[in-house]
Design a protein around this motif. Sequence first.
Motif, mmCIF file in Angstrom:
data_model
loop_
_atom_site.group_PDB
_atom_site.id
_atom_site.type_symbol
_atom_site.label_atom_id
_atom_site.label_comp_id
_atom_site.label_asym_id
_atom_site.label_seq_id
_atom_site.Cartn_x
_atom_site.Cartn_y
_atom_site.Cartn_z
ATOM 1 N N THR A 40 0.876 -1.039 0.090
ATOM 2 C CA THR A 40 -0.114 0.088 0.063
ATOM 3 C C THR A 40 0.938 1.305 -0.032
ATOM 4 O OG1 THR A 40 0.076 0.039 2.455
ATOM 5 C CG2 THR A 40 -1.624 -1.133 1.191
ATOM 6 N N VAL A 41 2.002 0.935 0.442
ATOM 7 C CA VAL A 41 3.135 2.482 0.499
ATOM 8 C C VAL A 41 3.826 2.417 -0.799
ATOM 9 C CG1 VAL A 41 5.088 3.250 1.562
ATOM 10 C CG2 VAL A 41 3.343 2.095 2.742
ATOM 11 N N ILE A 42 4.258 1.404 -1.548
ATOM 12 C CA ILE A 42 4.820 1.333 -2.754
ATOM 13 C C ILE A 42 3.942 1.733 -3.906
ATOM 14 C CG2 ILE A 42 6.435 -0.202 -4.331
ATOM 15 C CD1 ILE A 42 7.494 -1.536 -1.966
ATOM 16 N N LEU A 43 2.810 0.930 -3.906
ATOM 17 C CA LEU A 43 1.954 0.987 -5.036
ATOM 18 C C LEU A 43 1.147 2.490 -5.654
ATOM 19 C CD1 LEU A 43 0.252 -0.475 -7.207
ATOM 20 C CD2 LEU A 43 -1.500 -0.737 -5.431
ATOM 21 N N PRO A 44 1.183 3.257 -4.660
ATOM 22 C CA PRO A 44 0.739 4.658 -5.072
ATOM 23 C C PRO A 44 2.224 5.405 -5.971
ATOM 24 C CG PRO A 44 0.046 4.296 -3.157
ATOM 25 C CD PRO A 44 0.966 3.082 -3.292
ATOM 26 N N LYS A 45 3.270 5.163 -5.222
ATOM 27 C CA LYS A 45 4.397 5.642 -5.754
ATOM 28 C C LYS A 45 4.715 5.007 -7.425
ATOM 29 C CE LYS A 45 8.392 8.148 -5.730
ATOM 30 N NZ LYS A 45 9.238 7.308 -7.105
ATOM 31 N N LYS A 68 12.173 -1.244 -13.802
ATOM 32 C CA LYS A 68 12.317 -0.740 -12.412
ATOM 33 C C LYS A 68 10.804 -0.604 -11.783
ATOM 34 C CE LYS A 68 13.720 2.281 -8.799
ATOM 35 N NZ LYS A 68 14.554 3.315 -8.493
ATOM 36 N N ILE A 69 10.171 0.350 -12.661
ATOM 37 C CA ILE A 69 8.574 0.690 -12.417
ATOM 38 C C ILE A 69 7.610 -0.521 -12.421
ATOM 39 C CG2 ILE A 69 6.777 2.127 -13.130
ATOM 40 C CD1 ILE A 69 8.950 4.260 -13.790
ATOM 41 N N THR A 70 7.930 -1.080 -13.941
ATOM 42 C CA THR A 70 7.054 -2.282 -13.801
ATOM 43 C C THR A 70 7.171 -3.555 -12.860
ATOM 44 O OG1 THR A 70 8.601 -3.242 -15.547
ATOM 45 C CG2 THR A 70 6.663 -1.706 -16.133
ATOM 46 N N SER A 71 8.450 -3.759 -12.464
ATOM 47 C CA SER A 71 8.724 -4.752 -11.307
ATOM 48 C C SER A 71 8.222 -4.429 -10.102
ATOM 49 C CB SER A 71 10.227 -4.798 -11.031
ATOM 50 O OG SER A 71 11.073 -5.211 -12.172
ATOM 51 N N GLN A 72 8.126 -3.029 -9.600
ATOM 52 C CA GLN A 72 7.157 -2.579 -8.515
ATOM 53 C C GLN A 72 5.964 -2.904 -8.633
ATOM 54 O OE1 GLN A 72 8.842 1.570 -8.172
ATOM 55 N NE2 GLN A 72 10.527 0.906 -6.880
ATOM 56 N N LEU A 73 5.258 -2.571 -9.897
ATOM 57 C CA LEU A 73 3.761 -2.542 -9.809
ATOM 58 C C LEU A 73 3.355 -4.098 -9.923
ATOM 59 C CD1 LEU A 73 3.312 -0.177 -12.766
ATOM 60 C CD2 LEU A 73 2.423 0.132 -10.487
#
Length: 276
Positions: free
Chosen positions: A91-96, A121-126
């Motif tokens: 819930t913290v990482i997803l909005p960023k 990097k962005i797609t991995s976090q998503l």
Amino acid sequence: MSNLKKLEFNALDITDNNYLTWILDAEIHLNAMGLGDTIKEGNVKTEQEKAKAMIFLRNHLHEGLKTEYLTVKDLLNLWYDLKERYDHQKTVILPKARYDWLHLRLQDYKSVSEYNSAMFKITSQLKLCGENVTDKDMLEKTYSTFHANNMLLQQQYRERGFTKYSELISVLLLAEQNNELLIKNHQAPPTGSTPFSEVNTVTNNDFGRGRRFGRGRGHARGCGFGHGRGHKYRNFSNFKRKPHHQKWTKNEEMPKGNMMGQRVESICHHCGMKGH
């Protein structure tokens, strides 16, 4: 005290900064060891297999976490306790990650390689947060963020019908490399434009001074000690002409103007002197 045994991946930090990557690494390594089912409900693994998985997980925990969960002996309880404690990271990482994806543009990066790195990097976090990003999404993101000056190029890439993002990025990387080579070739100096070295410059200067003081070569050039061509025969009367086959000896007086006469063995056929 840090773990003495070599870790397969980074231990779970007590500050929960790496929980999402830790849980993924843990699942992959447990599956590779044949113990992936030990962290699933209703598994039929033996107690020995569960103990091996428990040792593996505890070995990849921060020392503080080991102490906090020292009394937890059941593998599933430990797994779900950690998940309940740190799963809020999504819930913290997803909005960023969503914000970064929304503002990701190819035109904002100096090179295709930098853009590609940011994309993964962005797609991995998503994906870690449960949101899937397809090749179609990545292709459309790249096409729609070309610079306005490259609209024609963007349309040409669209018409090629790429189905994988990796194919498009490979073509872009190759085009970027070829463009850099063309720029380097354009900026390179033309053949033969390199200036002469300093050694040649000094040699030419010495040769010019030699012509002035009677050391130049050529037909009757430099035999006299005057300045200019009109004086080349003016001072001949100051010296005794000798037959061209006669040489100067040590006892004979050398011409004062020719200080380098002893270094040259050839005799001038016009003036009978050496050192031209």
